[in-house]
Design a protein around this motif. Structure first.
Motif, PDB file in Angstrom:
ATOM      1  N   VAL A 218      -9.303 -38.605 -23.844  1.00 17.27           N
ATOM      2  CA  VAL A 218     -10.014 -37.425 -24.759  1.00 17.27           C
ATOM      3  C   VAL A 218      -9.595 -36.334 -24.210  1.00 17.27           C
ATOM      4  CG1 VAL A 218     -11.931 -36.278 -25.264  1.00 17.27           C
ATOM      5  CG2 VAL A 218     -11.920 -38.691 -25.320  1.00 17.27           C
ATOM      6  N   LYS A 219      -9.615 -36.125 -22.721  1.00 16.87           N
ATOM      7  CA  LYS A 219      -8.928 -34.955 -22.210  1.00 16.87           C
ATOM      8  C   LYS A 219      -7.632 -34.474 -22.344  1.00 16.87           C
ATOM      9  CE  LYS A 219      -9.260 -32.641 -17.615  1.00 16.87           C
ATOM     10  NZ  LYS A 219      -9.717 -31.365 -18.223  1.00 16.87           N
ATOM     11  N   TYR A 220      -6.625 -35.475 -22.226  1.00 17.93           N
ATOM     12  CA  TYR A 220      -5.387 -35.289 -22.406  1.00 17.93           C
ATOM     13  C   TYR A 220      -4.495 -35.421 -23.774  1.00 17.93           C
ATOM     14  CZ  TYR A 220      -5.861 -34.277 -17.574  1.00 17.93           C
ATOM     15  OH  TYR A 220      -6.297 -33.786 -16.265  1.00 17.93           O
ATOM     16  N   SER A 221      -5.546 -35.571 -24.892  1.00 15.61           N
ATOM     17  CA  SER A 221      -4.973 -35.895 -26.071  1.00 15.61           C
ATOM     18  C   SER A 221      -5.287 -34.886 -27.134  1.00 15.61           C
ATOM     19  CB  SER A 221      -5.561 -37.421 -26.866  1.00 15.61           C
ATOM     20  OG  SER A 221      -5.253 -38.367 -25.871  1.00 15.61           O
ATOM     21  N   LEU A 222      -4.480 -34.493 -28.065  1.00 17.23           N
ATOM     22  CA  LEU A 222      -4.737 -33.337 -28.995  1.00 17.23           C
ATOM     23  C   LEU A 222      -5.304 -34.168 -30.250  1.00 17.23           C
ATOM     24  CD1 LEU A 222      -2.015 -31.086 -28.566  1.00 17.23           C
ATOM     25  CD2 LEU A 222      -4.202 -30.742 -27.692  1.00 17.23           C
ATOM     26  N   GLY A 223      -5.029 -35.377 -30.178  1.00 11.66           N
ATOM     27  CA  GLY A 223      -5.552 -36.249 -31.438  1.00 11.66           C
ATOM     28  C   GLY A 223      -5.419 -37.725 -31.118  1.00 11.66           C
ATOM     29  N   PHE A 224      -6.021 -38.657 -32.096  1.00 10.91           N
ATOM     30  CA  PHE A 224      -5.655 -40.149 -31.802  1.00 10.91           C
ATOM     31  C   PHE A 224      -5.128 -40.531 -33.370  1.00 10.91           C
ATOM     32  CE2 PHE A 224      -9.575 -41.254 -28.982  1.00 10.91           C
ATOM     33  CZ  PHE A 224      -8.910 -40.331 -27.882  1.00 10.91           C
ATOM     34  N   ILE A 225      -4.431 -41.402 -33.259  1.00  8.77           N
ATOM     35  CA  ILE A 225      -3.846 -42.164 -34.152  1.00  8.77           C
ATOM     36  C   ILE A 225      -4.240 -43.746 -34.008  1.00  8.77           C
ATOM     37  CG2 ILE A 225      -1.898 -42.908 -35.433  1.00  8.77           C
ATOM     38  CD1 ILE A 225      -0.280 -40.307 -34.924  1.00  8.77           C
ATOM     39  N   VAL A 226      -4.754 -44.143 -35.019  1.00 10.33           N
ATOM     40  CA  VAL A 226      -5.578 -45.711 -34.823  1.00 10.33           C
ATOM     41  C   VAL A 226      -4.981 -46.524 -36.016  1.00 10.33           C
ATOM     42  CG1 VAL A 226      -7.717 -46.801 -34.578  1.00 10.33           C
ATOM     43  CG2 VAL A 226      -7.495 -44.483 -34.128  1.00 10.33           C
ATOM     44  N   LEU A 227      -4.423 -47.462 -35.257  1.00 10.54           N
ATOM     45  CA  LEU A 227      -3.815 -48.581 -36.054  1.00 10.54           C
ATOM     46  C   LEU A 227      -4.732 -49.738 -36.101  1.00 10.54           C
ATOM     47  CD1 LEU A 227      -1.132 -47.065 -35.167  1.00 10.54           C
ATOM     48  CD2 LEU A 227      -0.004 -48.655 -36.592  1.00 10.54           C
ATOM     49  N   PRO A 228      -4.636 -50.882 -36.936  1.00 14.00           N
ATOM     50  CA  PRO A 228      -5.555 -52.109 -37.027  1.00 14.00           C
ATOM     51  C   PRO A 228      -5.675 -52.592 -35.513  1.00 14.00           C
ATOM     52  CG  PRO A 228      -4.070 -52.010 -38.895  1.00 14.00           C
ATOM     53  CD  PRO A 228      -3.737 -50.873 -37.964  1.00 14.00           C
ATOM     54  N   GLY A 229      -6.931 -52.843 -35.269  1.00 12.79           N
ATOM     55  CA  GLY A 229      -7.213 -53.377 -34.020  1.00 12.79           C
ATOM     56  C   GLY A 229      -8.698 -53.853 -34.141  1.00 12.79           C
ATOM     57  N   GLY A 230      -9.018 -54.537 -32.720  1.00 13.74           N
ATOM     58  CA  GLY A 230     -10.441 -55.225 -32.792  1.00 13.74           C
ATOM     59  C   GLY A 230     -11.411 -54.223 -31.940  1.00 13.74           C
TER      60      GLY A 230
ATOM     61  N   LEU B 225       5.555 -50.171 -37.429  1.00 11.66           N
ATOM     62  CA  LEU B 225       4.723 -48.847 -37.828  1.00 11.66           C
ATOM     63  C   LEU B 225       4.323 -48.045 -36.658  1.00 11.66           C
ATOM     64  CD1 LEU B 225       3.949 -47.107 -40.338  1.00 11.66           C
ATOM     65  CD2 LEU B 225       1.848 -48.470 -40.039  1.00 11.66           C
ATOM     66  N   ALA B 226       3.953 -48.529 -35.678  1.00 13.41           N
ATOM     67  CA  ALA B 226       3.383 -47.893 -34.309  1.00 13.41           C
ATOM     68  C   ALA B 226       4.634 -47.345 -33.750  1.00 13.41           C
ATOM     69  CB  ALA B 226       2.639 -48.718 -33.590  1.00 13.41           C
ATOM     70  N   ARG B 227       5.614 -47.989 -33.734  1.00 19.22           N
ATOM     71  CA  ARG B 227       6.981 -47.620 -32.955  1.00 19.22           C
ATOM     72  C   ARG B 227       7.484 -46.479 -33.774  1.00 19.22           C
ATOM     73  NH1 ARG B 227      11.665 -52.080 -32.536  1.00 19.22           N
ATOM     74  NH2 ARG B 227      13.297 -50.986 -31.593  1.00 19.22           N
ATOM     75  N   ASP B 228       7.475 -46.306 -35.191  1.00 17.90           N
ATOM     76  CA  ASP B 228       8.069 -45.436 -35.887  1.00 17.90           C
ATOM     77  C   ASP B 228       7.073 -44.066 -35.845  1.00 17.90           C
ATOM     78  OD1 ASP B 228       9.356 -43.841 -37.607  1.00 17.90           O
ATOM     79  OD2 ASP B 228       8.362 -44.654 -39.649  1.00 17.90           O
ATOM     80  N   ILE B 229       5.930 -44.392 -35.816  1.00 14.27           N
ATOM     81  CA  ILE B 229       4.918 -43.030 -35.524  1.00 14.27           C
ATOM     82  C   ILE B 229       5.059 -42.508 -33.991  1.00 14.27           C
ATOM     83  CG2 ILE B 229       2.511 -42.338 -34.996  1.00 14.27           C
ATOM     84  CD1 ILE B 229       1.717 -44.530 -37.177  1.00 14.27           C
ATOM     85  N   ALA B 230       5.318 -43.189 -33.043  1.00 17.81           N
ATOM     86  CA  ALA B 230       5.471 -42.719 -31.754  1.00 17.81           C
ATOM     87  C   ALA B 230       6.788 -41.881 -31.757  1.00 17.81           C
ATOM     88  CB  ALA B 230       5.555 -43.741 -30.613  1.00 17.81           C
ATOM     89  N   ALA B 231       8.028 -42.435 -32.303  1.00 14.51           N
ATOM     90  CA  ALA B 231       9.195 -41.678 -32.241  1.00 14.51           C
ATOM     91  C   ALA B 231       8.957 -40.337 -33.068  1.00 14.51           C
ATOM     92  CB  ALA B 231      10.266 -42.448 -32.946  1.00 14.51           C
ATOM     93  N   ARG B 232       8.364 -40.434 -34.073  1.00 13.38           N
ATOM     94  CA  ARG B 232       8.018 -39.103 -34.878  1.00 13.38           C
ATOM     95  C   ARG B 232       7.220 -38.118 -34.034  1.00 13.38           C
ATOM     96  NH1 ARG B 232       8.782 -39.691 -40.872  1.00 13.38           N
ATOM     97  NH2 ARG B 232       9.490 -41.531 -41.264  1.00 13.38           N
ATOM     98  N   LEU B 233       6.344 -38.557 -33.450  1.00  6.31           N
ATOM     99  CA  LEU B 233       5.403 -37.847 -32.474  1.00  6.31           C
ATOM    100  C   LEU B 233       6.459 -37.107 -31.440  1.00  6.31           C
ATOM    101  CD1 LEU B 233       2.291 -39.888 -31.929  1.00  6.31           C
ATOM    102  CD2 LEU B 233       2.535 -37.804 -33.097  1.00  6.31           C
TER     103      LEU B 233
END
Length: 259
Positions: free
Chosen positions: A153-165, A81-89
């Motif tokens: 934060v400075k160089y991102s326009l947004g955050f996408i967060v998948l499951p993590g700890g 899913l993360a791989r797909d999201i990155a390709a779409r970005l």
């Protein structure tokens, strides 16, 4: 009157006054090398990390950061899913930034590379070896977590967060706190996986908000989705809302309608 001694911007009196000058100590032979680990020298290291980070990322262009567990293995649903999201970005002309490690981070960097996009990794020095994954085109390793967070934060326009700890939660709540306190301009924060994040969202609303520990509306500073397509749609909707707010919100819209 008590004798005063100035060492740059520092004022010293009494027993704090040294028995030699800074120049004398600098030029003295046979010095212990432990001085390089002192706090004043650490400031120079901190400054150097900021300079290196700013220099490396200044021309990056529009980027979205992707976060998630380092423990997710290739082939697992969240990895793909993360791989797909990155390709779409990348297809939408965003660079992809991750923490540069394994798991979800590796997946997002891989997706960016496969889509012929810019793949960035912001690594961190840890007591256990993690290393930079093989799919990072532009990588920076940091000593200090707070500098690394600043770069996200400075160089991102947004955050996408998948499951993590804990690490993922740390980055998530750092971003939400900066948005809530208006230390940064609002930007989209997308949580991917309703089953995973649903309990957190419910707790924030039914416990934190209900107990008056946050203001109404703060529970809506993020969007929860399930699919890669929904994640990208939420990013664009969030960025559009930021531009709308920057242009005066409804007042700006009414002015455009009047034209």
């Amino acid at each position: 009157m008590m004798r005063s001694y100035r060492r740059g911007p520092i004022l010293l009196r009494g027993h704090q006054i040294p028995d030699s000058t800074t120049d004398a100590r600098l030029l003295a032979p046979g010095q212990d090398s432990a001085w390089v680990h002192s706090d004043p020298w650490r400031v120079m290291r901190i400054q150097a990390e900021f300079v290196e980070g700013f220099g490396a990322l200044a021309d990056l262009g529009p980027a979205i950061s992707v976060f998630g567990s380092a423990r997710t293995a290739p082939g697992e649903p969240d990895y793909e899913l993360a791989r797909d999201i990155a390709a779409r970005l990348v297809a939408d002309d965003f660079a992809v930034i991750t923490g540069g490690g394994p798991g979800i981070m590796e997946a997002a960097n891989l997706g960016a590379v496969e889509a012929d996009g810019i793949s960035v990794g912001l690594g961190i020095e840890l007591p256990f070896e993690q290393g930079m994954n093989d799919y990072v085109d532009l990588g920076i390793n940091f000593r200090y977590f707070f500098i690394r967070k600043m770069m996200f934060v400075k160089y991102s326009l947004g955050f996408i967060v998948l499951p993590g700890g804990y690490g993922t939660l740390d980055e998530l709540f750092e971003a939400l706190t900066l948005v809530q306190t208006r230390k940064v301009e609002s930007f989209p924060v997308i949580l991917v996986g309703r089953e995973y994040w649903g309990g957190l969202a419910e707790w924030l609303e039914k416990s934190v908000l209900a107990e008056g520990m946050m203001s109404p509306g703060d529970e809506k500073l993020f969007t929860v989705v399930d699919t890669a397509e929904e994640a990208i749609e939420a990013v664009h909707a969030g960025l559009k809302a930021v531009v709308h707010a920057r242009n005066g919100g409804d007042r700006g819209a009414r002015a455009e309608d009047a034209e």
